[in-house]
Design a protein around this motif. Sequence first.
Motif, PDB file in Angstrom:
ATOM      1  N   SER A   1      54.376  36.773  44.353  1.00 37.06           N
ATOM      2  CA  SER A   1      52.916  36.761  44.453  1.00 37.06           C
ATOM      3  C   SER A   1      52.317  37.281  43.151  1.00 37.06           C
ATOM      4  O   SER A   1      53.025  37.787  42.274  1.00 37.06           O
TER       5      SER A   1
ATOM      6  N   LEU B   1      45.655  46.981  45.582  1.00 42.55           N
ATOM      7  CA  LEU B   1      45.619  47.657  46.879  1.00 42.55           C
ATOM      8  C   LEU B   1      44.201  48.098  47.252  1.00 42.55           C
ATOM      9  O   LEU B   1      43.775  47.980  48.397  1.00 42.55           O
TER      10      LEU B   1
ATOM     11  N   ASP C   1      49.387  55.793  45.424  1.00 48.93           N
ATOM     12  CA  ASP C   1      49.618  55.211  46.746  1.00 48.93           C
ATOM     13  C   ASP C   1      49.211  56.205  47.829  1.00 48.93           C
ATOM     14  O   ASP C   1      49.381  57.413  47.661  1.00 48.93           O
TER      15      ASP C   1
ATOM     16  N   ARG D   1      54.573  39.280  40.716  1.00 51.86           N
ATOM     17  CA  ARG D   1      55.317  40.376  41.343  1.00 51.86           C
ATOM     18  C   ARG D   1      56.747  39.933  41.643  1.00 51.86           C
ATOM     19  O   ARG D   1      57.056  38.737  41.645  1.00 51.86           O
TER      20      ARG D   1
ATOM     21  N   GLN E   1      55.015  45.716  46.304  1.00 49.35           N
ATOM     22  CA  GLN E   1      53.772  46.268  46.847  1.00 49.35           C
ATOM     23  C   GLN E   1      53.004  47.118  45.839  1.00 49.35           C
ATOM     24  O   GLN E   1      51.818  47.341  45.977  1.00 49.35           O
TER      25      GLN E   1
ATOM     26  N   HIS F   1      50.315  52.640  41.762  1.00 53.68           N
ATOM     27  CA  HIS F   1      50.155  51.187  41.726  1.00 53.68           C
ATOM     28  C   HIS F   1      49.708  50.724  40.344  1.00 53.68           C
ATOM     29  O   HIS F   1      49.067  51.464  39.597  1.00 53.68           O
TER      30      HIS F   1
ATOM     31  N   TYR G   1      47.730  40.082  52.968  1.00 52.31           N
ATOM     32  CA  TYR G   1      47.250  40.402  51.621  1.00 52.31           C
ATOM     33  C   TYR G   1      47.756  41.770  51.183  1.00 52.31           C
ATOM     34  O   TYR G   1      48.071  42.628  52.015  1.00 52.31           O
ATOM     35  N   TRP G   2      47.748  41.959  49.888  1.00 48.41           N
ATOM     36  CA  TRP G   2      48.061  43.282  49.347  1.00 48.41           C
ATOM     37  C   TRP G   2      46.874  44.227  49.491  1.00 48.41           C
ATOM     38  O   TRP G   2      47.059  45.444  49.480  1.00 48.41           O
TER      39      TRP G   2
ATOM     40  N   LYS H   1      49.698  37.791  49.684  1.00 50.74           N
ATOM     41  CA  LYS H   1      51.148  37.932  49.509  1.00 50.74           C
ATOM     42  C   LYS H   1      51.762  36.542  49.394  1.00 50.74           C
ATOM     43  O   LYS H   1      51.118  35.527  49.697  1.00 50.74           O
TER      44      LYS H   1
ATOM     45  N   SER I   1      44.157  46.624  50.923  1.00 57.13           N
ATOM     46  CA  SER I   1      44.288  47.492  52.098  1.00 57.13           C
ATOM     47  C   SER I   1      43.251  47.162  53.165  1.00 57.13           C
ATOM     48  O   SER I   1      43.531  47.300  54.360  1.00 57.13           O
TER      49      SER I   1
ATOM     50  N   TRP J   1      43.915  39.334  47.353  1.00 53.59           N
ATOM     51  CA  TRP J   1      45.235  39.323  46.715  1.00 53.59           C
ATOM     52  C   TRP J   1      46.289  38.964  47.759  1.00 53.59           C
ATOM     53  O   TRP J   1      46.908  39.840  48.372  1.00 53.59           O
TER      54      TRP J   1
ATOM     55  N   SER K   1      50.233  39.557  40.603  1.00 55.39           N
ATOM     56  CA  SER K   1      49.856  40.954  40.400  1.00 55.39           C
ATOM     57  C   SER K   1      48.597  41.002  39.558  1.00 55.39           C
ATOM     58  O   SER K   1      48.395  40.173  38.667  1.00 55.39           O
TER      59      SER K   1
END
Lengths: 342, 532
Positions: free
Chosen positions: A108, A173, A202, A104, A236, A210, A72-73, A65, A75, A63, A110
């Motif tokens: 970017s 995420l 989160d 988003r 985010q 999220h 990237y989104w 940005k 993690s 994913w 979502s």
Amino acid sequence: MPASYQTGISTSPTNLLQTLITWLIAQGWTSDMSQAEDDGWRAHLHKGDLYVNFRAAEDEKIWPKEPPASGYWDSTEGYGIGLYLGDDHDGGLAWDRQGGRPIRTDSSTSGCGMNLPSGPVAAYHFFDDGEDHIIVVVERSPGIFCHMCWGPSMTKTGFSDDFPYFSASSSALRNTFKGELTHNRGGINITAYAPMSHMDKDPQSAGWVHSTAFVRVDAVTFSNRWVGNCSRDEAQFGYTGRYLRCALNGNPDTQATCDEDEFPGYQYMLSRVHQTAFAGALILPLHCYVLTDPGARWAPVGYPPSIFWCEGVGHGYAAGVVYQVGGLDYMLFPHFAVRKAA
Amino acid sequence: MFEIDTATDYIDLLQRLETFLTAKGSAFGLEYTGVGDGRLTDYSGGTLSVAETFTITATSPTQFSVIGSESGDIGPATVDVPFVDGVLEFTINDGATPFVAGDVFTLSTAPKWKSRRKALGCRVLATQGNAGIYAAQNLVDGKLTADTYRSWRVDAPVTIPQDIEFTFFEAEEITEYHLIASTSYDYAPKSWTFDYWDGDSWETLDTQTDITGWAPGEIKQFVIASPVSATKYRLHITAIPYTSLVSLGAIRLVRSAGIDAAFSQLILEAPGNDGDSQIFVGMHAFERQDADYFNWELITFDGYNASAHLYQQAGCQRRLYLPLWDASLPYWFICDGRRVVVIAKISTQYEMAYLGFFDPYFSPQQWPYPMAHGGSLALTDALPTWENTQYRWSNSSNNHRMPTHSDPGTAGSVTVGHYQLRSRNLDGSWDGYEASIVDSILATPGATKGIIWPYRCGISLLDTNLDDSHTLWPVMLCHWAPNTLGQLSGLCALSGQDLTAETLLRSGAIDWMVLPNITRTDRDDFLAVALD
């Protein structure tokens, strides 16, 4: 196309995605693209004007940005299948840039997805109710389920256009997260919460949730169309510019963070929807709402027609049991039930 | 089926309800599929209705066949002409778009309800003692035992002779009368006559002299040798033991079959939608002129015993009220074979009763008697004494709410008597349900509190649908056992956004009428009632 149900075992996220594509094609979906990308696999299918986009991650992030931001989104690099819907396919565009995507507030894409192990899963279950409402449930390890779903329209509650929807057990995420978790995360180290519900907290704050569910409303309601169920108005969290809410917030870590007191919700019914006088469990619609503007109130936007909140598992029923209500079959999973029309 | 009309007062309302339920069978569950936009209206069962489903199918733009699952072909019906049969009545009205062959209405019926007991009661006026805690109206409250604070008592100077006059709402033939001593038993009357009014003068039916030796709560019974039918009777007290005080606990004016006609009571038996059930509900009309209230007590039962007191029927669940007044009452009655909903309008305010079954989420074998008990005034189990104006329709506390918006009125310890909505448990016990606590939904419900969904979870910012229509939400009874028992039949929750009282919302073939929560009109203070 008739309803369908298929179950089996997959060996990797890519294998699971390929198996799903084969089944979807058998269900009348057209494959616009299905091919390797980096270490994983991307696939784009459509049926009518509903386009579904997948990306299987094999120790990757998926994913990105929006440039000029980099990264990237996701993690971490890891394993899973990402999902979003759109209204077009262009093979010249990246997997995450297809037409009609949820965007988003930083421009970017979502979306959401299933976090998966790198190797085999205990079982997968594919459901098509015959009306193109698809749900994929994966028992990633014994007793721990994740899921993703989509369909051409929420059940209509006072709107005429179709409102497509999609949802999955992990936000972008954690779609591909791998590593040690310091907290329980539905669909990763504990079983997933119900589709469409608020579930992915989160890591930084209890009140930050999220997006894991999206509904595409009409342009009059929201000009950017897709609304998601995050709790904060920042990119985010997957925020698209307008909030979606679900009647169910079943994750103890996210409860009381998503305006639950303001619309018909289930927050005070969390331990009350299985029956003890006699064996039984309610099968309740996963009602969703969009924040209206003007008004700042919550307007109903229907519910997925083939997925329901159900707490039967653990209260007299095992996961995978077929439960009959009103002459209809439902397969039970922890926290939800799926209409099993075939 | 439903009836909309205006009663002259709260007693007339009771009589009209009995007639509505018992004159004809019920018709309900109207559905329609088709092209024409005309409507089926004014539907009811007939005097001979049974449990069955009718399929009413257009054979032309103006003709319909009428086929009952039990009665067979009882048609045809003609558009704009009332259809009347012994088992079903209705009128199909033409619309802007004509019907076409194949358009179809479906409608179910159940047998008519039965009236098991009816006494309208009476108004009591004594020479002295008609107001306050010891008012004479206390004498006909149906008490089973002596009650210090619900007796009739006059302190010195006591006028002798002292009359206690009973004006019945319909003529009664009294065959015996019972005097019940109060806790101030020494002060019961000593000598009296029992008279009736023949239209011109009082005529004596019985004379008693030097009756003494009363014990607390003692019942002394006196048989009338030659009963007559009359609307007015009196106890004409000619002597008392002490001049300082006279007191009585209760007076029963008994007609044949042992029923106290002075004590208003109506017991009804619903047949169920299957026609094979016995569902018992009841009402007790009571009033206090001094406190200016004229109410019904709402009651449910597990069974019926013809010789038993109203409050001693099996499973009697009571202490729930419908506040009314002694003046014109626009009303809405809605029933099927399982429950009745009564809505009455007082000034600009609406009151509601729900008596009978809810729609259970269990099979009839599992939950055979899913009784709900709803009324708009609940004053706890420790009731105020009868002179208290809390019984009045103007009560503005949280004791006074629609059953759908039931509120115990306190966050503290409560009993079932605190709730405007209750349901019967499998074991015959009862529990209440809360939609809020002191008009707030913010506190998490207690682990042993029943809740009403969706109100208890909050709908304060629920909007209209995107097309400005309204979603109708089932009103679910969520017990704590856990068990979600079911939902109220024909009542729904909705957002009050852009709504006012009596707005009609069309859903399918049925209109739903919008009502506020008594005087409250916040967005979460509305409900809708199916006029079906």
